[in-house]
Design a protein around this motif. Structure first.
Motif, mmCIF file in Angstrom:
data_model
loop_
_atom_site.group_PDB
_atom_site.id
_atom_site.type_symbol
_atom_site.label_atom_id
_atom_site.label_comp_id
_atom_site.label_asym_id
_atom_site.label_seq_id
_atom_site.Cartn_x
_atom_site.Cartn_y
_atom_site.Cartn_z
ATOM 1 N N THR A 36 4.384 -4.422 8.722
ATOM 2 C CA THR A 36 4.153 -3.822 7.412
ATOM 3 C C THR A 36 5.051 -2.601 7.243
ATOM 4 O OG1 THR A 36 2.343 -2.413 8.205
ATOM 5 C CG2 THR A 36 1.744 -4.608 7.351
ATOM 6 N N GLU A 37 5.253 -2.212 5.997
ATOM 7 C CA GLU A 37 6.191 -1.126 5.689
ATOM 8 C C GLU A 37 5.826 0.187 6.384
ATOM 9 O OE1 GLU A 37 7.788 1.358 1.800
ATOM 10 O OE2 GLU A 37 6.644 -0.486 1.512
ATOM 11 N N HIS A 38 4.567 0.557 6.330
ATOM 12 C CA HIS A 38 4.147 1.827 6.932
ATOM 13 C C HIS A 38 4.334 1.814 8.452
ATOM 14 C CE1 HIS A 38 2.233 5.689 7.087
ATOM 15 N NE2 HIS A 38 1.284 5.250 7.889
ATOM 16 N N GLU A 44 10.014 3.390 13.519
ATOM 17 C CA GLU A 44 11.380 3.923 13.467
ATOM 18 C C GLU A 44 11.399 5.388 13.884
ATOM 19 O OE1 GLU A 44 12.602 3.103 9.474
ATOM 20 O OE2 GLU A 44 13.158 1.033 9.945
ATOM 21 N N ARG A 45 10.421 6.162 13.427
ATOM 22 C CA ARG A 45 10.325 7.567 13.832
ATOM 23 C C ARG A 45 10.088 7.685 15.337
ATOM 24 N NH1 ARG A 45 5.896 10.322 11.292
ATOM 25 N NH2 ARG A 45 6.676 12.101 12.439
ATOM 26 N N PHE A 70 2.156 6.050 15.039
ATOM 27 C CA PHE A 70 2.384 4.601 15.000
ATOM 28 C C PHE A 70 1.107 3.838 15.329
ATOM 29 C CE2 PHE A 70 3.270 0.763 17.520
ATOM 30 C CZ PHE A 70 3.743 -0.048 16.496
ATOM 31 N N LEU A 71 0.432 4.231 16.399
ATOM 32 C CA LEU A 71 -0.795 3.530 16.793
ATOM 33 C C LEU A 71 -1.876 3.655 15.731
ATOM 34 C CD1 LEU A 71 -0.969 4.446 20.581
ATOM 35 C CD2 LEU A 71 -0.231 2.289 19.558
ATOM 36 N N ASP A 75 -3.423 0.446 13.921
ATOM 37 C CA ASP A 75 -4.862 0.203 14.068
ATOM 38 C C ASP A 75 -5.581 0.248 12.730
ATOM 39 O OD1 ASP A 75 -4.503 -0.164 16.750
ATOM 40 O OD2 ASP A 75 -5.251 1.820 17.328
ATOM 41 N N HIS A 76 -5.099 1.080 11.801
ATOM 42 C CA HIS A 76 -5.696 1.111 10.471
ATOM 43 C C HIS A 76 -5.505 -0.240 9.781
ATOM 44 C CE1 HIS A 76 -7.099 2.755 6.686
ATOM 45 N NE2 HIS A 76 -6.038 2.220 6.107
ATOM 46 N N CYS A 77 -4.310 -0.783 9.874
ATOM 47 C CA CYS A 77 -4.022 -2.096 9.301
ATOM 48 C C CYS A 77 -4.873 -3.178 9.960
ATOM 49 C CB CYS A 77 -2.540 -2.416 9.474
ATOM 50 S SG CYS A 77 -2.074 -4.093 8.993
ATOM 51 N N VAL A 78 -4.974 -3.139 11.277
ATOM 52 C CA VAL A 78 -5.767 -4.130 12.012
ATOM 53 C C VAL A 78 -7.224 -4.050 11.590
ATOM 54 C CG1 VAL A 78 -6.651 -4.751 14.299
ATOM 55 C CG2 VAL A 78 -4.222 -4.283 13.997
#
Length: 87
Positions: A36-38, A44-45, A70-71, A75-78
């Protein structure tokens, strides 16, 4: 004795049969969320930080903040995908 031998051979899979590799559904969802984009942006960061820190021989900087960002994003998406179906 014959009964015990049959149980031993029946309990083990045949060498000819191949067992299917089990796939953890959570890993599948994580891989999709990482695209996903976020998550791509936070990865990348993280990668930029890792290459910056890796290029220096003497630094106190680490990439803990970027890793946690990143995590958290992944995890929010998951959680949205896994727990969204429970509502």
């Amino acid at each position: 004795m014959v009964y015990e031998e049959k149980m031993i051979t029946n309990g083990e899979p045949d060498e000819e049969e191949e067992e299917e590799e089990m796939v953890d559904p959570l890993e599948t969802v994580r891989e999709k969320c990482e695209q996903t984009e976020h998550c791509v942006h936070t990865r990348e960061r993280l990668e930029a930080c890792e290459s910056r820190v890796g290029s220096r021989s003497n630094t106190t900087e680490d990439c803990t903040e970027e890793l946690f960002d990143f995590l958290h994003a992944r995890d929010h998406c998951v959680s949205q995908k896994v727990f969204g179906s429970l509502k």
